[in-house]
Every structure is written in structure tokens, then in C-alpha cells.
Enzyme design. Structure first.
Site, PDB file in Angstrom:
ATOM      1  CG  ASP A  16      95.278 -21.073  52.396  1.00 22.14           C
ATOM      2  OD1 ASP A  16      94.812 -20.566  51.354  1.00 22.14           O
ATOM      3  OD2 ASP A  16      95.824 -22.185  52.418  1.00 22.14           O
ATOM      4  CG  HIS A  49      93.997 -22.356  48.416  1.00 23.42           C
ATOM      5  ND1 HIS A  49      94.819 -22.458  49.511  1.00 23.42           N
ATOM      6  CD2 HIS A  49      94.455 -23.261  47.508  1.00 23.42           C
ATOM      7  CE1 HIS A  49      95.743 -23.381  49.271  1.00 23.42           C
ATOM      8  NE2 HIS A  49      95.545 -23.882  48.066  1.00 23.42           N
ATOM      9  CB  SER A 211      97.025 -26.912  48.467  1.00 21.03           C
ATOM     10  OG  SER A 211      97.712 -25.734  48.189  1.00 21.03           O
TER      11      SER A 211
END
Length: 366
Positions: A16, A49, A211
Site C-alpha cells: 500500500d 491509506h 479497500s
């Protein structure tokens, strides 16, 4: 479920934007085994994120932070360059995705979480995925968040041996943004889920996206694998498919929610659960057929030598440049209780309670 399993002994690679050290992740992140040339700033998140995904998987809840579904699992971070990463110098130093997947394949990691998507089919990444599968890794990826516009075929979710995860709400309905196709394999909560607002990691926001669903699916697999460490990746996946919540025939998967809503509790509550043969691929039909379009014809994706990926997260508030989305949304001054409610609203029904089924589905061609 935590009376049976908390994910202990299972390692999840979070590929990520990096995973920063937060109170929720103290003692849960390890860089041991990451090759030096692929570990550049792996523990520095440039977007927020990756840290959010890691906390949804293995957060401890310390200091009023987010508690993940598999709080005793270990996170192995890899920082790749996604769309929206504008620092050209830093982008150039980010490791190659295919090399990252191959390195994970050769490590002790059990599960690979890929909460990102691209419309481009990269041959090197496809080959790396095949290699990771041959090494017994379980791979999850979000299907993407553009269903209301172009609904492009999302990779790596569309690759064989990658479990494509759709996002559902607390009632079991697929999110309107959640991309669909015959590469959707399972669904998990992906609406009204708390994540970090941005790279400052100062506050949580309520977001939505495949996600989050992918992270919850990875955590679910970690719970099952921790309880049954002698099972293979095929058996862990088979158990999740078999026990998924659905109101349609198991052999007629949905275009929107695949084989149904992931429910690890249904596996964990049965100490004598039989996961089937260790060497039988539960997605053999899909992996053999490949991706097809809505007419049932083989899809012809675009190809490129250089990966360009986007986080599979749709913010509640704003879009980033170029129409791509990040984990950002309007800040929410939530305390620990509110965060638990935010996660529980989705997870309690679909993941823990296991009582909901899909509201929207469509027969798929595969």
C-alpha cells in the site's frame, strides 16, 4: 470470535502507501524479512491509506484508536507508488510491484492484502501473482470504486488466484460504487468504515471503498488460518466461500457479491469444520475461465509495462486530482466508542453476526 482466534501467528503483507507507527499498531508491524531494496520507507505512510488498512486488519485499539478484526496478526508493510503520489523523486525510489509480490512469495507471510486497483493488465505482475500462488499465499484485492461511471476491469483483483472483494453495507447490499464482474469472489463491509483522514494521522474519518472491504476480508482469513494453522490457502478460502452469507445457490455466484458476504464466525464456531482437500482450488472455475465481459466474451484489458495503481477507497468528501480517490474525507471528532460503532455497524451484521444476505445480485457468466 476472539474467544477462538485473534489472528495470532499469521502475517499479513499490506502492499500500500506504507504503514506508519500508530498507537493501534505498536507491536503489530514487523519489517523482518523485507529485502533492503524493497523496504524503502515502508513504515512511513505518505497518504494514510496503508496505515488505515493495517489498523482494520490488526489494530489493537490502544489509546482510543481503531481495533482491527484480527488484533494479534502481524503486519508486514510494503510501500508502493500509487496514483496521487506526486513526489517524483520519492516515486522513483518506490519498489516495483511485481518484485514486491515475488519477495512476499518467498517470505513467511501468509496473506497479501492489496487494497488498490488499476485498469491495466501488467504481465510482470500477473507472473508474480502466479508465483505467489505457487508458494501457497492467499491474496486479496479490491475490485475498485468506479461502478457508477466506467466500471473498468480492476487488477490485481481480476488476476487468477487473487480473491476479488466487493464492498457491502450493513444490510448486505452492494455499495453503488463497488465494481462488478465475474472476478468478484466475496464481499465484506466497505461502507461507513473508519479510516485515517490523511497522512497527518491526526483524526479518523468515515469512509467507504473496496479497500476497507479487502482489509476486513484479509483479517477474516487471518482469524481462520490462526485457528487452523495446518490448513492450506485453498482450505482457508474454501471455508470462507462455503460459509459466506447469500440467498442464492452456491454454484451460481453473483456478479456484484460473488459467493457472498464473508463470515469467519461460521468457520470458527465449528471446531470440526471440514475445509475440503488441501490441493483443491475453490475458484478453479473462475481461474480457468478468466475475466469475461457482460456478454460472456473474454475481456481484452489494456496492457502496460509500468504499473499505475489507485487506492480502492472512495472518500466521503473530496476527490483528488485526476479523479483518483484517497482515504481522505471530512474530519470526524470521534471518540473510541464512536469508532467501535462505526466499524461495528458494518462488521457486526456481516462479519460477526453473519445473518445478512445480499440485496442486489446478478447472475454472472464464468
Amino acid at each position: 470470535m476472539w474467544k477462538v482466534s485473534t489472528g495470532e501467528g499469521v502475517e499479513v503483507a499490506v502492499v500500500d502507501t506504507g504503514v506508519s507507527d500508530t498507537p493501534s499498531l505498536q507491536g503489530r508491524v514487523t519489517t523482518e524479512g523485507i529485502p533492503q531494496d524493497l523496504g524503502y520507507k515502508a513504515t512511513e505512510d505518505y497518504d494514510g491509506h496503508g496505515t488505515s488498512m493495517a489498523e482494520l486488519i490488526a489494530g489493537t485499539g490502544a489509546d482510543s484508536s481503531l481495533k482491527g478484526l484480527a488484533p494479534d496478526a502481524k503486519i508486514v508493510p510494503y510501500r508502493i507508488a500509487m496514483d496521487g503520489f506526486d513526489n517524483k523523486s520519492e516515486r522513483a525510489k518506490a519498489p516495483d510491484l511485481a518484485a514486491v509480490i515475488r519477495a512476499i512469495a518467498d517470505s513467511d507471510v501468509d496473506i497479501i492484502n492489496m487494497s488498490f486497483t488499476t485498469s491495466i493488465d501488467h504481465s510482470a505482475v500477473r507472473d508474480a501473482i502466479d508465483y505467489a500462488h505457487s508458494k501457497g499465499k492467499l491474496m486479496f484485492a479490491g475490485t475498485g470504486n468506479d461502478a457508477e461511471t466506467k466500471n473498468f476491469i480492476g487488477y490485481p483483483a481480476a488476476y487468477p488466484y487473487v480473491i476479488g472483494i466487493a464492498a457491502s453495507d450493513e444490510s448486505g447490499a452492494v455499495g453503488k460504487f463497488s465494481e462488478h464482474g465475474n472476478y468478484v469472489d466475496l464481499a465484506a463491509p466497505g461502507l461507513d468504515v473508519p479510516t485515517w483522514c490523511d497522512e497527518t494521522l491526526r483524526s479518523y474519518c468515515v469512509g467507504q471503498g473496496t479497500s476497507m472491504a479487502t482489509a476486513i476480508a484479509s483479517a477474516s482469513a487471518a482469524l481462520v488460518w490462526s485457528a487452523h494453522p495446518d490448513w492450506t490457502a485453498n482450505q482457508v478460502l474454501a471455508s470462507l466461500i462455503d460459509t459466506a452469507g447469500r440467498d442464492w445457490a452456491k454454484d451460481d455466484p453473483s456478479t456484484y457479491l460473488g459467493y457472498g458476504l464473508i463470515r469467519p464466525r461460521k468457520v470458527l464456531e465449528d471446531s470440526d469444520y471440514n475445509p475440503g482437500a488441501a490441493d483443491t482450488d475453490p475458484l478453479a472455475r473462475e481461474n480457468a475461465a478468466g475475466v469475461v465481459d457482460e456478454e460472456g466474451n473474454p475481456a481484452t484489458p489494456a496492457t502496460s509495462a509500468a504499473p499505475s495503481t489507485s487506492p480502492s477507497t472512495e472518500p466521503s468528501g473530496k476527490d483528488t486530482a485526476g479523479g483518483q480517490t484517497s482515504a481522505a474525507a471530512e474530519p470526524d471528532a470521534s471518540d473510541d466508542t464512536t469508532l467501535w460503532v462505526a466499524l461495528g455497524a458494518a462488521a457486526a451484521v456481516l462479519v460477526i453476526g453473519g445473518g445478512a444476505v445480499a440485496v442486489v445480485r446478478s447472475r454472472r457468466r464464468a
